[in-house]
Design a protein around this motif. Structure first.
Motif, PDB file in Angstrom:
ATOM      1  N   ASP A 159       0.916  -1.050   0.029  1.00 21.74           N
ATOM      2  CA  ASP A 159      -0.058  -0.041  -0.025  1.00 21.74           C
ATOM      3  C   ASP A 159       0.683   1.174  -0.023  1.00 21.74           C
ATOM      4  N   GLU A 181       2.271   3.301  -8.688  1.00 17.94           N
ATOM      5  CA  GLU A 181       1.714   1.913  -9.166  1.00 17.94           C
ATOM      6  C   GLU A 181       1.749   1.151  -7.635  1.00 17.94           C
ATOM      7  N   GLN A 183      -1.114  -1.086  -4.753  1.00 14.21           N
ATOM      8  CA  GLN A 183      -2.346  -1.315  -4.292  1.00 14.21           C
ATOM      9  C   GLN A 183      -3.209  -0.133  -3.970  1.00 14.21           C
ATOM     10  N   SER A 184      -2.759   1.068  -3.602  1.00 14.79           N
ATOM     11  CA  SER A 184      -3.192   2.372  -3.490  1.00 14.79           C
ATOM     12  C   SER A 184      -2.211   3.577  -3.644  1.00 14.79           C
ATOM     13  N   CYS A 205      -3.946   2.724  -9.390  1.00 11.90           N
ATOM     14  CA  CYS A 205      -4.509   1.698  -8.422  1.00 11.90           C
ATOM     15  C   CYS A 205      -5.482   2.691  -7.787  1.00 11.90           C
ATOM     16  N   THR A 206      -6.161   2.252  -6.632  1.00  7.00           N
ATOM     17  CA  THR A 206      -7.089   3.050  -5.867  1.00  7.00           C
ATOM     18  C   THR A 206      -6.251   4.293  -5.543  1.00  7.00           C
ATOM     19  N   ASN A 229      -7.905   7.693 -11.137  1.00  2.14           N
ATOM     20  CA  ASN A 229      -7.093   6.683 -10.847  1.00  2.14           C
ATOM     21  C   ASN A 229      -7.813   5.427 -11.438  1.00  2.14           C
ATOM     22  N   ALA A 230      -6.779   4.164 -11.495  1.00  2.00           N
ATOM     23  CA  ALA A 230      -7.234   3.102 -12.346  1.00  2.00           C
ATOM     24  C   ALA A 230      -8.414   2.462 -11.864  1.00  2.00           C
ATOM     25  N   CYS A 231      -8.396   2.212 -10.369  1.00  2.00           N
ATOM     26  CA  CYS A 231      -9.707   1.563  -9.801  1.00  2.00           C
ATOM     27  C   CYS A 231     -10.930   2.275  -9.910  1.00  2.00           C
ATOM     28  N   THR A 232     -11.901   1.458  -9.733  1.00  2.00           N
ATOM     29  CA  THR A 232     -13.296   2.073  -9.755  1.00  2.00           C
ATOM     30  C   THR A 232     -13.324   3.019  -8.396  1.00  2.00           C
ATOM     31  N   GLN A 234     -12.456   5.453  -5.930  1.00  2.00           N
ATOM     32  CA  GLN A 234     -11.309   6.416  -5.795  1.00  2.00           C
ATOM     33  C   GLN A 234     -10.922   6.585  -4.370  1.00  2.00           C
ATOM     34  N   ALA A 236     -11.337   4.288  -0.892  1.00  2.00           N
ATOM     35  CA  ALA A 236     -11.738   3.074  -0.427  1.00  2.00           C
ATOM     36  C   ALA A 236     -11.421   2.594   0.948  1.00  2.00           C
TER      37      ALA A 236
END
Length: 323
Positions: A159, A181, A183-184, A205-206, A229-232, A234, A236
């Protein structure tokens, strides 16, 4: 040594060691492992330095700070009541790593404090191209503050690819965290943390992850862009406990299109018509402060504040008289 200035230096091809503990491939300031502060560099300023080219913490055990390790320690000397604080500013920390360790934190920089001392500061710095095999690819705050940082192109296997922020009352302010780059991009894992006027965008990532298990009820995210950002998700919760309820997100822009000048070229300033221009909350710290691009943090014309790390500069018109 007290009141020292380390200035205009360059650290190339530095390295930690292969011992169980390694601190700061490029440099270590302050005591650690329970040191009482004697013999440490205190109230120091590290300025205009360049730390570059694969400095690494350790290849075994624990590694903290591929580039620089800063530990602020309150003195235990009976005749000394001062609290020590170190600042690293206007430095470039690039292409660093901590690797192959049981616990690796802070590929570029690691900031912490002990013994009741206030956290160290890192400000006006660029942290880019750093790597960690655990947390905090760019910078790891165990306790500290980061102001006016550009944190880009860093990688973490876990992270906080850009910044891992823990420790009560840590602050990340007026900073860009982009193109990282992991996990977050930014990981928050303590109570009473603050993200203020940051732009967290374009990461693979998130954008922001919160560890709700560590009590993030009083985390405050204000005037911050978290977008593209890449993850749905933004923002989490790491444990998905009630989603983002604990984050106390105020006057921020999450998701959607903030209308950056050119994300593909790494220009995260706001162009005309951005929904973030003039929509921020004026906060006490902004008086006489500068945005990341050196513009006044508060618009001198109308007193408004932009959301994000940058402040647009009003166009000043002119006239041409032809005779």
């Amino acid at each position: 040594m007290t009141g020292c200035l380390v200035e205009n230096c360059e650290v190339l091809h530095g390295g930690g060691n292969n011992a169980d503990y390694a601190y700061g491939g490029g440099g270590s300031l302050g005591g650690h492992n329970g040191d009482d502060g004697r013999g440490m560099l205190s109230n120091a300023v590290v300025r205009n330095c360049r730390i570059v080219l694969k400095n690494h913490g350790s290849s075994a055990g624990y590694a903290y700070g591929g580039g620089v390790f800063i530990n602020t320690t309150a003195s235990k000397e009976a005749d000394m009541s001062l609290v020590y604080g170190t600042v690293i500013e206007r430095c470039c920390v690039t292409n660093l790593m901590t690797f192959k360790s049981t616990r690796c934190q802070g590929g570029g920089a690691y900031l912490t404090s002990r013994g009741g001392a206030p956290g160290s500061q890192i400000r006006n710095c660029r942290i880019a191209g750093c790597w960690s095999s655990c947390n905090g690819g760019g910078v790891f705050f165990s306790k500290g503050t980061g102001y006016d940082l550009t944190v880009t192109g860093n990688v973490a296997r876990a992270d906080g690819a850009g910044a891992y922020v823990s420790g009560v009352s840590s602050v990340l302010r007026n900073s860009l965290v982009a193109a990282n780059e992991g996990q977050s991009a930014v990981y928050l894992t303590a109570d009473s943390l603050s993200l203020q006027s940051c732009t967290i965008a374009g990461n693979a990532c998130t954008g922001i992850a919160l560890n709700a298990a560590d009590g993030c009820e009083n985390v405050r995210i204000s005037n911050t862009i978290v977008s593209r950002n890449a993850c749905t998700a933004q923002i989490a919760s790491a444990l998905d406990v009630g989603g983002v309820y604990a984050a106390n997100v105020t006057t921020s822009f999450v998701g959607g299109d903030p209308k950056f000048v050119s994300r593909s070229r790494g220009d995260y300033r706001l162009r005309y018509g951005s929904p973030c221009r003039g929509q921020g909350l004026v906060e006490a710290w902004m008086t006489n402060a500068k945005a990341l691009d050196e513009s006044p943090r508060i618009d001198p014309e109308d007193g408004t504040v932009d959301i994000g790390a940058y402040q647009h500069t009003p166009f000043v018109g002119f006239s041409i008289q032809v005779r």
